[in-house]
Design a protein around this motif. Sequence first.
Motif, short mmCIF file in Angstrom:
data_model
loop_
_atom_site.label_atom_id
_atom_site.label_comp_id
_atom_site.label_asym_id
_atom_site.label_seq_id
_atom_site.Cartn_x
_atom_site.Cartn_y
_atom_site.Cartn_z
N GLY A 1 0.80 -1.21 0.00
CA GLY A 1 0.00 0.00 0.00
C GLY A 1 0.83 1.26 0.00
N ILE A 2 2.01 1.19 -0.61
CA ILE A 2 2.90 2.35 -0.72
C ILE A 2 2.86 2.81 -2.17
CG2 ILE A 2 5.30 3.12 -0.59
CD1 ILE A 2 5.70 1.04 1.64
N GLU A 3 2.71 4.12 -2.39
CA GLU A 3 2.52 4.62 -3.75
C GLU A 3 3.54 5.70 -4.09
OE1 GLU A 3 -1.49 5.87 -4.26
OE2 GLU A 3 -2.32 3.89 -3.86
N PRO A 4 4.73 5.32 -4.54
CA PRO A 4 5.66 6.33 -5.04
C PRO A 4 5.08 6.96 -6.31
CG PRO A 4 6.46 4.14 -5.58
CD PRO A 4 5.25 3.95 -4.70
N ASP A 5 5.54 8.16 -6.63
CA ASP A 5 5.04 8.82 -7.83
C ASP A 5 5.60 8.21 -9.11
OD1 ASP A 5 3.41 11.09 -6.73
OD2 ASP A 5 5.29 11.47 -5.69
N ALA A 6 6.71 7.54 -9.01
CA ALA A 6 7.32 6.93 -10.19
C ALA A 6 8.23 5.79 -9.76
CB ALA A 6 8.11 7.96 -10.99
N ILE A 7 8.44 4.84 -10.67
CA ILE A 7 9.37 3.73 -10.44
C ILE A 7 10.23 3.58 -11.68
CG2 ILE A 7 9.63 1.25 -10.08
CD1 ILE A 7 6.88 1.28 -8.71
N ALA A 8 11.54 3.51 -11.49
CA ALA A 8 12.47 3.22 -12.57
C ALA A 8 13.30 2.01 -12.16
CB ALA A 8 13.38 4.42 -12.86
N GLY A 9 13.23 0.94 -12.93
CA GLY A 9 13.89 -0.31 -12.58
C GLY A 9 15.07 -0.66 -13.46
N ARG A 10 15.85 -1.65 -12.98
CA ARG A 10 17.04 -2.17 -13.66
C ARG A 10 18.09 -1.10 -13.93
NH1 ARG A 10 15.66 -7.24 -17.63
NH2 ARG A 10 13.82 -8.01 -16.55
#
Length: 215
Positions: free
Chosen positions: A129-138
């Motif tokens: 239930g955590i909502e960061p504004d953006a995710i960038a992976g690898r």
Amino acid sequence: MSPMTTNVSAGPLTVGFDLDLTLLDTRPGIRATFLAFAEKYGVELDADLVVTRLGPPLEHEMAHWVPAERVTEMTARYRALYPEYAIEPTVPMPGARDALDAVREVGGRTVVVTAKNGPHAALHFAHLGIEPDAIAGRLFAEAKAEALREHGASVYVGDHVGDVRGARAAGALSVAVATGPCSPEELREAGADVVLKDLTDFRAWWKAYVAETAR
């Protein structure tokens, strides 16, 4: 495969966060996944050792346990097991939720920039239930600068010397937490601008930082 990035408008108070051992304690889930992987594919490995050196890309760890020509194949097999074994046991690191809240309370944005596979990172946050504004992976080390610049992050928070290098490459302030495999001394030697015990210390530092930058 190109990094997974969720686009969001950059702002002057955008803060980047690492995932493993910065925001989330993924050690129990990663250990469980490696044990299931070892049993399923007959790979001899030390899962307890694996979780002492989280931070670099999964391929780097896999190379310790399988022949070089099988790293790509076996990494894909591990990732296929990950949602079943790694999501449920993972918990937030102390202070993680409050750190994200502190950024948002002053109108800031949060972007998670991690070496972890982006879809798996998103599964973790959805489960908790955590909502960061953006995710960038690898993305790891200096490569993290790509996403930090894209999202206009002026601060990057991480636990690994690679996170410090990524922040510096992006021209962002490096805030390090001593909750991962790197000691405070190693983080400082790598060039961290700020070293905190853990994210429970973030809010106080952040309030002072915001007040200072507003002057």
